[in-house]
Design a protein around this motif. Structure first.
Motif, PDB file in Angstrom:
ATOM      1  N   PRO A 122       4.705   2.486  -9.991  1.00  0.00           N
ATOM      2  CA  PRO A 122       3.570   2.038  -9.178  1.00  0.00           C
ATOM      3  C   PRO A 122       3.299   2.950  -7.987  1.00  0.00           C
TER       4      PRO A 122
ATOM      5  N   HIS B 168       0.121   1.528 -13.795  1.00  0.00           N
ATOM      6  CA  HIS B 168       0.887   2.668 -13.322  1.00  0.00           C
ATOM      7  C   HIS B 168       2.368   2.320 -13.538  1.00  0.00           C
TER       8      HIS B 168
ATOM      9  N   ARG C  91      -4.329   2.451  -1.430  1.00  0.00           N
ATOM     10  CA  ARG C  91      -4.680   2.988  -2.754  1.00  0.00           C
ATOM     11  C   ARG C  91      -5.523   4.252  -2.621  1.00  0.00           C
TER      12      ARG C  91
ATOM     13  N   SER D 174       2.404   2.332  -4.893  1.00  0.00           N
ATOM     14  CA  SER D 174       3.084   1.934  -3.658  1.00  0.00           C
ATOM     15  C   SER D 174       4.559   2.328  -3.710  1.00  0.00           C
ATOM     16  N   TYR D 175       5.177   2.172  -4.863  1.00  0.00           N
ATOM     17  CA  TYR D 175       6.566   2.605  -5.060  1.00  0.00           C
ATOM     18  C   TYR D 175       6.672   4.117  -4.832  1.00  0.00           C
TER      19      TYR D 175
ATOM     20  N   ASP E 102       8.089  -9.125  -5.554  1.00  0.00           N
ATOM     21  CA  ASP E 102       9.018  -8.816  -6.642  1.00  0.00           C
ATOM     22  C   ASP E 102       9.689 -10.092  -7.135  1.00  0.00           C
TER      23      ASP E 102
ATOM     24  N   LYS F 166       6.637   0.846   3.572  1.00  0.00           N
ATOM     25  CA  LYS F 166       5.312   0.923   2.971  1.00  0.00           C
ATOM     26  C   LYS F 166       4.252   1.326   4.001  1.00  0.00           C
TER      27      LYS F 166
ATOM     28  N   ASP G 125       4.045  -3.988  -7.383  1.00  0.00           N
ATOM     29  CA  ASP G 125       4.633  -2.665  -7.137  1.00  0.00           C
ATOM     30  C   ASP G 125       6.142  -2.670  -7.387  1.00  0.00           C
ATOM     31  N   SER G 126       6.591  -3.517  -8.297  1.00  0.00           N
ATOM     32  CA  SER G 126       8.019  -3.682  -8.567  1.00  0.00           C
ATOM     33  C   SER G 126       8.603  -2.499  -9.326  1.00  0.00           C
TER      34      SER G 126
ATOM     35  N   GLU H 265      -0.695  -5.643  -5.919  1.00  0.00           N
ATOM     36  CA  GLU H 265       0.607  -5.634  -5.272  1.00  0.00           C
ATOM     37  C   GLU H 265       1.064  -7.086  -5.157  1.00  0.00           C
TER      38      GLU H 265
ATOM     39  N   TYR I 249       0.569   2.984   3.523  1.00  0.00           N
ATOM     40  CA  TYR I 249       0.112   3.014   2.131  1.00  0.00           C
ATOM     41  C   TYR I 249      -1.270   2.411   1.984  1.00  0.00           C
TER      42      TYR I 249
END
Length: 243
Positions: free
Chosen positions: A157, A154, A80, A159-160, A15, A75, A197-198, A12, A78
């Protein structure tokens, strides 16, 4: 060992703004067996081939237009582990390659790699391969002794996903999206780490020739799992395909 798992699962990060031009780079040479995402709706075929024809780019825009939008949520909560342990072979939703006896990471290395060689005595563990990385256009001669030089991205992502609605999903559905080959591409490790996580408005592959394909794949995952994207991300995705 824990540190290695974290690296392989991706990072992570903050951005970064991107040059989101849809053109400017020819398709990378040596793209290997890469398949157009329009011809690979379940993610079982290798790579991410460029979309260059007007007809394909029109189809790409039509697909992206179907994606819903909303603001990115918090977030909070969150982790993983909310998506299962990394590269589990037991995702419950019937996704491709699941429960085949090999973990997800090795399934993806075999899908996209060329000249794949397994570790002695194993039918699953990839020891070496050649990867034509779609994100950079580079050819990577990979060996397991340099494991982190290739990471599994991913595309959408985790997190997204969490911020766009996956926080309310049952655990099994989160395990599916984390291990679904439609959402996973082996790529250059440092490039993947730069993505964090952009979404597409903040990060796009350096190789401009595959940015429309990347946008299509992001849209395919969004539509399959009924996850919206931000308005800025959708606008950026459309621009990659001439919209």
């Amino acid at each position: 060992m824990l540190g290695m798992v974290l690296v392989l699962a991706g990072c992570e990060s903050v951005d970064l703004p991107v040059d989101d031009g849809a053109s400017g780079a020819a398709p990378a040479p040596g793209s290997g067996r890469a398949v157009s995402p329009l011809d690979n709706p379940d993610g079982t075929k290798p790579g991410l081939a460029p979309l260059t024809s007007d007809a394909d780019r029109s189809k790409a825009r039509d697909l992206i237009e179907k994606v819903a939008t909303k603001g990115r949520g918090p977030k909070t909560g969150y982790d993983r582990d909310e998506f299962g342990y990394a590269w589990m072979d037991s995702a419950p939703g019937g996704i491709p390659f699941s429960r085949n006896g090999c973990d997800t990471r090795n399934d993806l290395l075999k899908r996209d790699g060329e000249d794949v060689r397994n570790r002695s005595g194993s039918d699953c563990v990839v020891a070496s391969m050649t990867l034509h990385d779609p994100y950079t256009g580079r050819t990577i001669e990979w060996t397991k002794s340099r494991a982190t030089s290739v990471q599994i991205d991913h595309v959408m992502p985790l997190s997204y996903d969490w911020q766009m609605g996956a926080s309310r999903w049952p655990e099994g559905k989160r395990q599916d999206i984390a291990n679904d080959p439609l959402n996973l591409i082996p790529v250059d490790g440092p490039t993947n780490s730069s993505k964090g996580d952009s979404g597409p408005a903040s990060w796009l592959p350096p190789n401009k020739g595959i940015r429309c394909s990347y946008a299509v794949r992001f849209a395919q995952v969004s539509l399959k799992y009924e996850l919206p994207v931000t308005g800025a991300d959708k606008e950026t995705m459309l621009r990659q395909c001439g919209g």
